[in-house]
Scaffold this active site. Structure first.
Site, PDB file in Angstrom:
ATOM      1  CB  THR A   1      14.582   3.376 -11.760  1.00  0.00           C
ATOM      2  OG1 THR A   1      14.245   2.000 -11.500  1.00  0.00           O
ATOM      3  CG2 THR A   1      13.999   3.882 -13.089  1.00  0.00           C
ATOM      4  CB  THR A   2      17.031   0.216  -8.283  1.00  0.00           C
ATOM      5  OG1 THR A   2      16.029  -0.278  -9.076  1.00  0.00           O
ATOM      6  CG2 THR A   2      17.146  -0.103  -6.647  1.00  0.00           C
TER       7      THR A   2
ATOM      8  CG  ASP B   1      11.010  -1.010 -12.947  1.00  0.00           C
ATOM      9  OD1 ASP B   1      12.100  -0.757 -13.210  1.00  0.00           O
ATOM     10  OD2 ASP B   1      10.011  -0.323 -13.162  1.00  0.00           O
TER      11      ASP B   1
ATOM     12  CG  ASP C   1      13.470  -1.412 -17.178  1.00  0.00           C
ATOM     13  OD1 ASP C   1      12.554  -0.525 -17.438  1.00  0.00           O
ATOM     14  OD2 ASP C   1      13.717  -1.456 -15.964  1.00  0.00           O
TER      15      ASP C   1
HETATM   16  P1  ADP Z   1      18.550  -0.573 -11.743  1.00  0.00           P
HETATM   17  O1  ADP Z   1      16.758  -0.343 -11.313  1.00  0.00           O
HETATM   18  O2  ADP Z   1      19.243   0.374 -11.114  1.00  0.00           O
HETATM   19  O3  ADP Z   1      18.725  -1.161 -13.277  1.00  0.00           O
HETATM   20  P2  ADP Z   1      18.699  -3.487 -11.190  1.00  0.00           P
HETATM   21  O4  ADP Z   1      18.076  -4.282 -10.243  1.00  0.00           O
HETATM   22  O5  ADP Z   1      18.421  -3.377 -12.617  1.00  0.00           O
HETATM   23  O6  ADP Z   1      18.697  -1.877 -10.966  1.00  0.00           O
HETATM   24  O7  ADP Z   1      20.258  -3.666 -10.932  1.00  0.00           O
HETATM   25  C1  ADP Z   1      21.342  -2.922 -11.693  1.00  0.00           C
HETATM   26  C2  ADP Z   1      22.852  -3.558 -11.497  1.00  0.00           C
HETATM   27  O8  ADP Z   1      22.818  -4.796 -11.311  1.00  0.00           O
HETATM   28  C3  ADP Z   1      23.652  -2.797 -12.246  1.00  0.00           C
HETATM   29  O9  ADP Z   1      24.901  -2.045 -11.178  1.00  0.00           O
HETATM   30  C4  ADP Z   1      24.373  -3.918 -12.889  1.00  0.00           C
HETATM   31  O10 ADP Z   1      25.736  -3.630 -13.379  1.00  0.00           O
HETATM   32  C5  ADP Z   1      23.960  -5.026 -11.860  1.00  0.00           C
HETATM   33  N1  ADP Z   1      24.155  -6.313 -12.544  1.00  0.00           N
HETATM   34  C6  ADP Z   1      23.253  -6.715 -13.675  1.00  0.00           C
HETATM   35  N2  ADP Z   1      23.439  -8.064 -13.892  1.00  0.00           N
HETATM   36  C7  ADP Z   1      24.737  -8.423 -13.299  1.00  0.00           C
HETATM   37  C8  ADP Z   1      25.408  -9.766 -13.092  1.00  0.00           C
HETATM   38  N3  ADP Z   1      25.297 -10.740 -13.900  1.00  0.00           N
HETATM   39  N4  ADP Z   1      26.544  -9.850 -12.461  1.00  0.00           N
HETATM   40  C9  ADP Z   1      26.789  -8.783 -11.381  1.00  0.00           C
HETATM   41  N5  ADP Z   1      25.970  -7.446 -11.468  1.00  0.00           N
HETATM   42  C10 ADP Z   1      24.881  -7.262 -12.234  1.00  0.00           C
HETATM   43 MG    MG Z   2      18.119  -2.641 -14.313  1.00  0.00          MG
END
Ligand code: ADP
Ligand code: MG
Length: 560
Positions: free
Chosen positions: A100-101, A67, A394
């Protein structure tokens, strides 16, 4: 010293001996490097294939997480510019709960691209203005690209929850958890008088318990209280019980901590003890007279009072957490009583109480109008449940925001590539040097699909080329399938994110980048670098310190 200075009796040096100053390009590049270092430290966690980080605090506490905001908060950053980027993550967490990332990575990329523009002698104010325009335009376009959804579409809401959980510890049980999350949100969703949908996540309490597997997590209508009855002889299962919540101690009131007791005879001692017993008796009588079957007390309960309560057949638990008492108010509809002398039946709430002896938990299920649900997350160890709790937290936020806002976007980089292409088109209509900043903003958004690809072991350039051409052909939901590397319609594939979180991520990233770009002078009382031994001399020394600080993180990244 000049004559004039001597005359005034004051030297003209206005900064302290130890203070440091950095100006213009030096200040900008110092700040940009610090901000970028922070952004780079979380990049590898982005997306379903992102890796976790292990953070060890100075006290030796270990946190394993994916996270973004948690990583940055635990990282012990003391560089002032880097802290501004940490604030982006915190704002994003407060406002949207997820993304957040993304917010931090985009802020870092905006600054990286801004640095190139600065090198071409473009003035920071033009960059700031261009970024701002691009960010406003991006919001408009998000609204245009977003798909309106039915807030009662359970399948879609589950997909939103699953997308948010992918790549997190919660993912392994995402089918069960996404169902629990959607049910929890539905349970606290009400229609406001003006017809709008209101989700009050205050009514969702997340509790964790170790020792059982995550697959045994459950949603309970009511509260879960991790307490024992004060006496074993008390009843523990009660249907439609009257519940009393107390936040004062059920003990003898001590008027003065240091009060001394002067006793001249055994009779006097007995009389004193009798009066204490009498006082406790009165309190318990007041409780019994109100009609309470159960007492949850935030403070202590005297042994004697426990005994009286047990004799009255009243169930009592003491030292219940303040937050639990507050939540019990929502669940049972009871008032929180601070003065037992004034308690009446009107202060009571109702609930059905049951006890799980194996778990040593009370389940308190509200029976009246009041609502409130508890998501009981289970996991084998503390580290597992902690990461589960962050992932589920989240997901609760994004499902809640989808229900109240009703707009979603295709994930996997689809929305970023579409926005980039629309912004490039928009840039043509922008006059002056701001045009270059708008283009740089568009490039920065494409960082997301590039990093998603990188983190999945795919070629970032190939991925971007494929995505761009799909979007040029009008496929606005084309995103990356991180498992196969193919370009797919991510909306159809169920990779969906709430529009609100994305809007927030872009605007907070822009604001942070602009804040950093606006600074052209750093005046530090004391050394600009805060740790490590650095090389001698001005700005270089400061940067060295920064490098040292960040180096620690880089090393940590390398470990994983
Ligand atoms: P954040 O802290 O920004 O939420 P995450 O590590 O949760 O970071 O990653 C979010 C990103 O991953 C988003 O751009 C989302 O569209 C992408 N994402 C999540 N699940 C999938 C998936 N199954 N296939 C492709 N991209 C995905
Ligand atoms: Mg996320």
């Amino acid at each position: 010293m000049s004559k004039q200075q001597r005359m005034q009796g004051q030297p003209m040096i206005i900064l302290g001996e130890d203070s440091q100053r950095m100006k213009d390009k030096d200040a900008q590049s110092h700040n940009i490097s610090a901000a970028r270092a922070v952004a780079e430290s979380v990049r590898s966690t982005l997306g379903p294939k992102g890796m976790d980080k292990m953070l060890v605090s100075s006290m030796g506490d270990v946190t394993v997480t994916n996270d973004g905001v948690t990583i940055l908060q635990e990282m012990d950053i003391d560089n002032p510019t880097a802290s501004m980027i940490v604030e982006v993550a915190e704002t994003q967490e407060d406002e949207a709960g997820d993304g957040t990332t993304t917010a931090v990575a985009v802020a870092g990329e905006l600054l990286k691209n801004a640095e190139d523009l600065l090198e071409q002698d473009i003035h920071p104010t033009a960059i700031i203005k261009g970024f701002h325009q691009a960010s406003e335009k991006a919001r408009e376009e998000i609204d245009d690209i977003a798909v309106e959804v039915d807030p009662e579409d359970i399948d879609l809401l589950r997909k939103v929850a699953e997308t948010s959980m992918t790549g997190k510890g919660a993912e392994l049980n995402k089918e069960l958890l996404s169902q629990l999350i959607v049910d929890a949100v539905e349970a606290v969703t009400v229609e406001a008088e003006d017809g709008s949908t209101v989700v009050d996540l205050e009514y969702v309490n997340v509790e964790t318990q170790t020792g059982r597997s995550a697959g045994e997590s459950e949603l309970l209508h009511g509260a879960v209280i991790d307490k024992d009855p004060v006496q074993d002889s008390m009843p523990t299962d009660l249907e439609d019980a009257n519940v009393l919540l107390v936040d004062e101690p059920i003990e003898i009131e001590e008027t003065d901590v240091d009060a001394e007791l002067q006793l001249d005879s055994p009779d006097q001692l007995q009389a004193f003890l009798d009066s204490e017993e009498e006082e406790l008796r009165e309190k318990v009588d007041a409780i019994a007279a109100s009609g309470a079957d159960v007492v949850f007390c935030q403070k202590g309960i005297d042994d004697m009072a426990q005994h009286f309560l047990a004799k009255e057949g009243i169930l009592a638990a003491r030292r219940v957490k303040k937050s639990d008492i507050k939540f019990l108010r929502e669940v049972t509809g009871a008032n929180i009583v601070s003065d037992l002398e004034a308690v009446t039946s009107a202060d009571l709430g109702t609930a059905t109480i049951s006890r799980d002896d194996a778990d040593e938990l009370f389940y308190v299920e509200g029976t009246g109008d009041a609502h409130g649900v508890t998501l009981l997350l289970r996991g084998s160890t503390e580290h597992v449940v902690d990461e589960l709790e962050r992932g589920v937290g989240d997901a609760l936020d994004v499902v809640g925001s989808t229900v109240s806002d009703g707009r979603v976007l295709a994930g996997g980089g689809a929305v970023e590539v579409e926005l980039a292409s629309r912004l490039r088109e928009y840039a043509d209509s922008v006059e002056g040097r701001e045009q270059l900043a708008v283009e740089a903003f568009a490039d920065s958004l494409e960082l997301i699909p590039r990093v998603l690809a990188e983190n999945s072991g795919l070629d970032a350039i190939d991925t971007l080329v494929d995505l761009r051409s799909a979007h040029a052909d009008g496929d606005q939901y084309a995103g990356l399938n991180v498992f196969t590397g193919e370009t797919v319609d991510t909306y159809d594939a169920g990779v969906v994110e709430p529009a609100h979180a994305k809007e927030q991520a872009l605007s907070s990233a822009t604001e942070a980048a602009n804040l950093v770009l606006k600074i052209d002078d750093i005046i530090a009382a004391g050394d600009l670098s805060t740790e490590g031994e650095e090389e001698e001399g001005g700005p270089g020394g400061g940067m060295g310190g920064m490098g040292g600080g960040m180096g620690g993180m880089g090393g940590m990244g390398g470990m994983m």
